[in-house]
Motif scaffolding. Structure first.
Motif, PDB file in Angstrom:
ATOM      1  N   ILE A  90      -3.208  31.636  12.678  1.00  0.00           N
ATOM      2  CA  ILE A  90      -3.291  32.730  11.704  1.00  0.00           C
ATOM      3  C   ILE A  90      -1.977  33.494  11.656  1.00  0.00           C
ATOM      4  O   ILE A  90      -1.535  33.956  10.592  1.00  0.00           O
ATOM      5  N   LEU A  91      -1.333  33.602  12.825  1.00  0.00           N
ATOM      6  CA  LEU A  91      -0.058  34.315  12.910  1.00  0.00           C
ATOM      7  C   LEU A  91       1.123  33.444  12.474  1.00  0.00           C
ATOM      8  O   LEU A  91       2.275  33.880  12.508  1.00  0.00           O
ATOM      9  N   GLY A  92       0.828  32.183  12.082  1.00  0.00           N
ATOM     10  CA  GLY A  92       1.864  31.322  11.520  1.00  0.00           C
ATOM     11  C   GLY A  92       2.581  30.415  12.492  1.00  0.00           C
ATOM     12  O   GLY A  92       3.662  29.907  12.179  1.00  0.00           O
ATOM     13  N   ASP A  93       2.002  30.156  13.672  1.00  0.00           N
ATOM     14  CA  ASP A  93       2.639  29.284  14.647  1.00  0.00           C
ATOM     15  C   ASP A  93       2.492  27.817  14.222  1.00  0.00           C
ATOM     16  O   ASP A  93       1.381  27.316  14.047  1.00  0.00           O
ATOM     17  N   ALA A  94       3.628  27.130  14.064  1.00  0.00           N
ATOM     18  CA  ALA A  94       3.624  25.752  13.550  1.00  0.00           C
ATOM     19  C   ALA A  94       2.921  24.777  14.483  1.00  0.00           C
ATOM     20  O   ALA A  94       2.218  23.870  14.029  1.00  0.00           O
ATOM     21  N   GLU A  95       3.100  24.940  15.794  1.00  0.00           N
ATOM     22  CA  GLU A  95       2.463  24.035  16.761  1.00  0.00           C
ATOM     23  C   GLU A  95       0.950  24.180  16.717  1.00  0.00           C
ATOM     24  O   GLU A  95       0.212  23.189  16.772  1.00  0.00           O
ATOM     25  N   ALA A  96       0.466  25.424  16.612  1.00  0.00           N
ATOM     26  CA  ALA A  96      -0.978  25.676  16.521  1.00  0.00           C
ATOM     27  C   ALA A  96      -1.536  25.078  15.237  1.00  0.00           C
ATOM     28  O   ALA A  96      -2.618  24.478  15.234  1.00  0.00           O
ATOM     29  N   GLU A  97      -0.805  25.209  14.147  1.00  0.00           N
ATOM     30  CA  GLU A  97      -1.238  24.634  12.866  1.00  0.00           C
ATOM     31  C   GLU A  97      -1.324  23.110  12.974  1.00  0.00           C
ATOM     32  O   GLU A  97      -2.262  22.491  12.447  1.00  0.00           O
ATOM     33  N   PHE A 110      -4.752  17.751   5.718  1.00  0.00           N
ATOM     34  CA  PHE A 110      -3.551  17.794   4.881  1.00  0.00           C
ATOM     35  C   PHE A 110      -3.054  19.222   4.713  1.00  0.00           C
ATOM     36  O   PHE A 110      -1.846  19.485   4.801  1.00  0.00           O
ATOM     37  N   MET A 111      -3.972  20.167   4.481  1.00  0.00           N
ATOM     38  CA  MET A 111      -3.601  21.567   4.266  1.00  0.00           C
ATOM     39  C   MET A 111      -2.841  22.132   5.460  1.00  0.00           C
ATOM     40  O   MET A 111      -1.792  22.758   5.320  1.00  0.00           O
ATOM     41  N   TRP A 112      -3.372  21.899   6.676  1.00  0.00           N
ATOM     42  CA  TRP A 112      -2.740  22.437   7.871  1.00  0.00           C
ATOM     43  C   TRP A 112      -1.433  21.718   8.180  1.00  0.00           C
ATOM     44  O   TRP A 112      -0.465  22.333   8.672  1.00  0.00           O
ATOM     45  N   GLU A 114       0.609  20.546   5.944  1.00  0.00           N
ATOM     46  CA  GLU A 114       1.578  21.124   5.004  1.00  0.00           C
ATOM     47  C   GLU A 114       2.155  22.425   5.534  1.00  0.00           C
ATOM     48  O   GLU A 114       3.364  22.668   5.470  1.00  0.00           O
ATOM     49  N   LYS A 115       1.286  23.285   6.076  1.00  0.00           N
ATOM     50  CA  LYS A 115       1.722  24.567   6.634  1.00  0.00           C
ATOM     51  C   LYS A 115       2.720  24.337   7.772  1.00  0.00           C
ATOM     52  O   LYS A 115       3.782  24.966   7.834  1.00  0.00           O
ATOM     53  N   SER A 116       2.353  23.453   8.684  1.00  0.00           N
ATOM     54  CA  SER A 116       3.186  23.199   9.850  1.00  0.00           C
ATOM     55  C   SER A 116       4.486  22.487   9.474  1.00  0.00           C
ATOM     56  O   SER A 116       5.568  22.848   9.951  1.00  0.00           O
ATOM     57  N   ALA A 117       4.375  21.496   8.600  1.00  0.00           N
ATOM     58  CA  ALA A 117       5.551  20.718   8.190  1.00  0.00           C
ATOM     59  C   ALA A 117       6.567  21.590   7.470  1.00  0.00           C
ATOM     60  O   ALA A 117       7.785  21.417   7.641  1.00  0.00           O
ATOM     61  N   SER A 118       6.091  22.530   6.675  1.00  0.00           N
ATOM     62  CA  SER A 118       6.994  23.409   5.920  1.00  0.00           C
ATOM     63  C   SER A 118       7.813  24.305   6.848  1.00  0.00           C
ATOM     64  O   SER A 118       8.855  24.833   6.455  1.00  0.00           O
ATOM     65  N   LYS A 119       7.340  24.475   8.088  1.00  0.00           N
ATOM     66  CA  LYS A 119       8.070  25.289   9.076  1.00  0.00           C
ATOM     67  C   LYS A 119       8.998  24.425   9.931  1.00  0.00           C
ATOM     68  O   LYS A 119       9.596  24.910  10.889  1.00  0.00           O
ATOM     69  N   ALA A 138      -4.699  13.432   0.087  1.00  0.00           N
ATOM     70  CA  ALA A 138      -3.693  13.554  -0.974  1.00  0.00           C
ATOM     71  C   ALA A 138      -3.688  12.268  -1.801  1.00  0.00           C
ATOM     72  O   ALA A 138      -4.173  11.230  -1.357  1.00  0.00           O
ATOM     73  N   VAL A 139      -3.116  12.344  -2.990  1.00  0.00           N
ATOM     74  CA  VAL A 139      -2.954  11.151  -3.823  1.00  0.00           C
ATOM     75  C   VAL A 139      -1.844  10.298  -3.214  1.00  0.00           C
ATOM     76  O   VAL A 139      -0.800  10.821  -2.816  1.00  0.00           O
ATOM     77  N   LYS A 140      -2.067   8.997  -3.126  1.00  0.00           N
ATOM     78  CA  LYS A 140      -1.053   8.107  -2.562  1.00  0.00           C
ATOM     79  C   LYS A 140       0.260   8.245  -3.326  1.00  0.00           C
ATOM     80  O   LYS A 140       0.286   8.212  -4.559  1.00  0.00           O
ATOM     81  N   ASP A 141       1.331   8.420  -2.572  1.00  0.00           N
ATOM     82  CA  ASP A 141       2.639   8.582  -3.192  1.00  0.00           C
ATOM     83  C   ASP A 141       3.696   8.131  -2.182  1.00  0.00           C
ATOM     84  O   ASP A 141       4.072   8.878  -1.283  1.00  0.00           O
ATOM     85  N   PHE A 142       4.165   6.891  -2.308  1.00  0.00           N
ATOM     86  CA  PHE A 142       5.103   6.339  -1.338  1.00  0.00           C
ATOM     87  C   PHE A 142       6.429   7.093  -1.304  1.00  0.00           C
ATOM     88  O   PHE A 142       7.040   7.250  -0.246  1.00  0.00           O
ATOM     89  N   LYS A 143       6.881   7.556  -2.469  1.00  0.00           N
ATOM     90  CA  LYS A 143       8.148   8.291  -2.504  1.00  0.00           C
ATOM     91  C   LYS A 143       8.031   9.625  -1.770  1.00  0.00           C
ATOM     92  O   LYS A 143       8.942  10.029  -1.042  1.00  0.00           O
TER      93      LYS A 143
END
Length: 358
Positions: A90-97, A110-112, A114-119, A138-143
């Motif tokens: 909740i406090l935005g820690d990437a490892e916890a996400e 996927f949602m979590w 995305e949060k972690s990867a963006s950090k 997510a929709v398959k997207d190789f690129k």
């Protein structure tokens, strides 16, 4: 002064005995400098303060409990995820996400991620790439998958490095380039990724993106197998069986196939379950032809059945041949044709050829 009840010596002006707790009758006046108060009044005042402190403590505990309840119920996560991890997320820690993401599946995972990867969390970036690759949440997207694999690899993710090799090897999301595939596989293999070791071994065995070197291929299969990679163990067994990069040793090949076949497939991923089934089939095949072990059609049929029940098409085809010629089972040509036809209809190339001969 002394307690009227137990006789113990207690402090002057005490309203209660510190030993037995009895109330004292001889209440004296206490000089305060301003007002005079009885011991009873002092006791009542202390009691009020204690009650006030207890009420405050109770309120704090209630607020904390409410907070824990709200945090626990505001985040969906696996049972292994505790309150502290949820609070950190909740406090935005990437490892916890990332930890929460790995306890989930589909869109929530996927949602979590995305949060972690963006950090900048490298492992989350690699996992997010795989979600785009596999279509999980997510929709398959190789690129898009390749973009995240590249970020993960640049951030030091070994899995990301392996996936970059896979992408270049298969031309997924990028133009096929076996030399670049080998380069990425080498990086991941040097960092201990056994899947990369296996795929690099295949490149050496086939001379894809690198000079053909069956001895080097054999060594990589052996290293990955020793570290528990099931596919490498199967490939190592095949190398012993055919003498690729080593001397032919069919007994050793049989032992390795049986090692994989003995694994409890319920403990493995779907991909590894397929390898276990392949190991079971190969044990049956070795019994059928008497390679590395005494020929035993009954044992062969037993293993073919086990592998067939786990979805192995080679086993389905082998079982059809056993019924058609009556090897390990009574002759039943119709059953034999039926089994081979089923394998053929499910895309087994060799079964299509065999069916024409039956």
């Amino acid at each position: 002064m002394f307690c009227k009840n137990c006789g113990a010596k207690i402090a002057d002006k005490s309203a209660f005995c510190s030993i037995c707790g009895a109330k004292q009758d001889n209440i004296n006046l206490v000089k305060t400098g301003v007002n005079e108060s009885t011991d009873e009044e002092i006791y009542q005042e202390d009691l009020k303060k204690k009650k006030k402190r207890l009420l405050i403590l109770g309120a704090v505990i209630a607020i904390f409990a409410a907070g824990v309840f709200c945090v626990n119920n505001s985040i969906t996560a696996g049972p292994q995820i505790g309150f502290s991890t949820k609070l950190q997320a909740i406090l935005g820690d990437a490892e916890a996400e990332y930890k929460i993401a790995n306890s989930l599946h589909g869109a929530e995972k996927f949602m979590w991620l995305e949060k972690s990867a963006s950090k900048g969390h490298a492992d989350a970036q690699a996992e997010l790439g795989y979600c785009y690759y596999s279509g999980e949440g997510a929709v398959k997207d190789f690129k898009e998958a390749l973009k995240w694999f590249q970020r993960a690899a640049d951030n030091g993710s070994v899995y990301g490095q392996f996936r970059m090799g896979w992408a270049y090897s298969n031309g997924e999301g990028v133009a096929k380039d076996q030399k670049l595939a080998v380069s990425w596989y080498k990086k991941a293999a040097d960092n201990g990724n056994t899947a990369a070791m296996n795929n690099l071994a295949v490149c050496y065995a086939n001379g894809e993106g690198v000079a053909k070197d069956t001895k080097k291929s054999f060594e990589l299969y052996q290293e990955a197998s020793e570290k528990g990679n099931l596919l490498s163990t199967l490939n190592l067994a095949r190398a012993y069986e055919l003498g690729e990069g080593t001397n032919i040793d069919k007994k050793k090949a049989f032992e390795l196939y049986k090692k994989v076949a003995s694994k409890d497939s319920t403990l493995y991923s779907d991909e590894d379950k397929e390898y276990v089934a392949r190991g079971i089939y190969n044990v049956g095949k070795m019994y059928f032809w008497g390679n590395g072990v005494e020929k035993n059609y009954e044992e062969a049929v037993k293993y073919f059945n086990l592998a067939k029940n786990q979805g192995n098409m080679d086993a389905l085809c082998g079982l059809g041949i056993a019924y058609y010629f009556g090897q390990g089972v009574p002759v039943d040509r119709e059953q034999g044709k039926k089994l081979v036809r089923e394998a053929s209809e499910r895309g087994h190339a060799r079964a299509k050829s065999l069916l024409k001969l039956m």
